[in-house]
Motif scaffolding. Structure first.
Motif, mmCIF file in Angstrom:
data_model
loop_
_atom_site.group_PDB
_atom_site.id
_atom_site.type_symbol
_atom_site.label_atom_id
_atom_site.label_comp_id
_atom_site.label_asym_id
_atom_site.label_seq_id
_atom_site.Cartn_x
_atom_site.Cartn_y
_atom_site.Cartn_z
ATOM 1 N N ILE A 37 34.946 62.391 27.254
ATOM 2 C CA ILE A 37 36.073 62.596 26.360
ATOM 3 C C ILE A 37 37.321 63.005 27.142
ATOM 4 C CG2 ILE A 37 36.913 63.938 24.396
ATOM 5 C CD1 ILE A 37 33.878 64.147 23.575
ATOM 6 N N ASP A 38 37.130 63.907 28.069
ATOM 7 C CA ASP A 38 38.253 64.289 28.917
ATOM 8 C C ASP A 38 38.832 63.088 29.638
ATOM 9 O OD1 ASP A 38 37.448 67.602 30.183
ATOM 10 O OD2 ASP A 38 38.000 66.864 28.218
ATOM 11 N N PRO A 71 38.399 63.794 36.864
ATOM 12 C CA PRO A 71 38.827 64.442 35.616
ATOM 13 C C PRO A 71 38.107 65.770 35.366
ATOM 14 C CG PRO A 71 38.272 62.134 35.234
ATOM 15 C CD PRO A 71 37.833 62.462 36.632
ATOM 16 N N GLN A 72 37.007 66.023 36.071
ATOM 17 C CA GLN A 72 36.299 67.314 35.938
ATOM 18 C C GLN A 72 36.466 68.176 37.185
ATOM 19 O OE1 GLN A 72 34.100 64.457 34.850
ATOM 20 N NE2 GLN A 72 35.190 64.875 32.944
ATOM 21 N N TYR A 116 41.419 67.049 42.097
ATOM 22 C CA TYR A 116 42.475 66.311 41.397
ATOM 23 C C TYR A 116 43.822 66.664 42.025
ATOM 24 C CZ TYR A 116 44.593 63.658 37.646
ATOM 25 O OH TYR A 116 45.279 62.686 36.941
ATOM 26 N N ILE A 117 44.645 65.650 42.190
ATOM 27 C CA ILE A 117 45.949 65.839 42.835
ATOM 28 C C ILE A 117 47.042 65.304 41.916
ATOM 29 C CG2 ILE A 117 47.346 65.377 44.882
ATOM 30 C CD1 ILE A 117 44.752 64.725 46.390
ATOM 31 N N ILE A 150 41.878 68.690 32.302
ATOM 32 C CA ILE A 150 40.990 68.785 33.463
ATOM 33 C C ILE A 150 40.328 70.160 33.542
ATOM 34 C CG2 ILE A 150 40.958 68.740 36.007
ATOM 35 C CD1 ILE A 150 43.332 66.658 35.714
ATOM 36 N N GLN A 151 41.043 71.181 33.092
ATOM 37 C CA GLN A 151 40.509 72.545 33.136
ATOM 38 C C GLN A 151 40.006 72.930 34.521
ATOM 39 O OE1 GLN A 151 39.927 74.827 30.472
ATOM 40 N NE2 GLN A 151 40.771 73.563 28.851
ATOM 41 N N PRO A 152 40.842 72.803 35.535
ATOM 42 C CA PRO A 152 40.374 73.194 36.875
ATOM 43 C C PRO A 152 40.102 74.693 36.924
ATOM 44 C CG PRO A 152 42.765 72.943 36.885
ATOM 45 C CD PRO A 152 42.281 72.483 35.529
#
Ligand code: URA
Ligand code: URA
Length: 235
Positions: A37-38, A71-72, A116-117, A150-152
């Protein structure tokens, strides 16, 4: 739209609403338990951003540079804006500064694909000038949405422009004055370090940057115990 399509659309919308509610609950307890979903929301956002004309940079860009990675991702690097190479290829940090960032990522024991960048601006400012306030204002909600999706676990701001615009610091701060601290961005730690382009200009930034990345690794491993603080003030 015929009836069949209407019903299908209705249920799809309903499912989306439901899943986003459930999603929010799951995310609070485990940010990595919901995957597709993300990714699809991120893809939808990328499509929107690829057509953006909110500022004049849309007229001079070759490509929108949305961002790249997992994305995660647990770790997110945020730079300033695309340069010439990034504008040409449509990917962040692929030029000389990017090569150096790749080395930093490898030294941390990560693959570039794992993290992720992204950048504050999605389009290249002509002649690589600093982003203008109205450009940041037009663009930064895209980045904030990326972070939300993304919720890093940890964010690294690469350089002053990234930190100032994410944390609302005064533009007069120096990286030196805001590194070696752990700020709070939306309940997660944000660490500021030198921009890789600064490392290319001056090797003396390499050691402090590496120290900053060691702090990031300790945050990720849990070796540094950290709690969100509401006070991000600079003293
Ligand atoms: N510098 C940045 O800040 N971002 C890029 O993507 C490339 C260079
Ligand atoms: N000086 C710069 O020009 N950039 C940085 O990121 C840090 C110091």
């Amino acid at each position: 739209m015929n009836l069949q399509q209407e019903i299908t659309t209705y249920f799809r919308q309903l499912a989306e609403q439901e899943s986003s509610i459930i999603l929010d609950d799951i995310k609070r307890s485990d940010p990595h338990s919901v995957e597709q979903i993300d990714a699809s929301e991120l893809q939808a956002l990328e499509k929107t951003v690829s057509q953006c004309k909110k500022c004049e940079l849309s007229q001079t860009r070759k490509n929108v540079v949305f961002g790249q990675g997992n994305p995660q991702a647990r770790l997110m690097f945020i730079g300033e804006a695309p340069g010439a190479d990034e504008d040409r290829q449509g990917q962040p940090f692929v030029g000389r500064a990017g090569q150096l960032l790749n080395k930093i990522i490898a030294a941390m024991g990560f693959e570039r694909e794992e993290i992720y960048i992204a950048n504050i601006l999605k389009c290249r400012p002509p002649d690589n000038r600093d982003p203008l306030p109205h450009e940041v204002e037009a663009c930064i909600s895209y980045l904030k949405e990326q972070i939300r999706l993304i919720q890093p676990e940890v964010i690294v701001s690469l350089g002053k422009v990234s930190a100032v615009n994410l944390m609302n610091f005064s533009p007069s701060v120096s990286v030196k004055s805001i590194r070696e601290r752990i700020f709070t961005y939306e309940n997660r730690p944000l660490v500021v370090t030198y921009h890789p382009a600064a490392l290319l200009r001056s090797a003396s930034y390499k050691r402090p940057t590496w120290e900053d990345m060691q702090m990031v690794m300790k945050l990720l491993s849990g070796e540094i115990q950290w709690k969100p603080e509401t006070d991000n003030t600079l003293i």
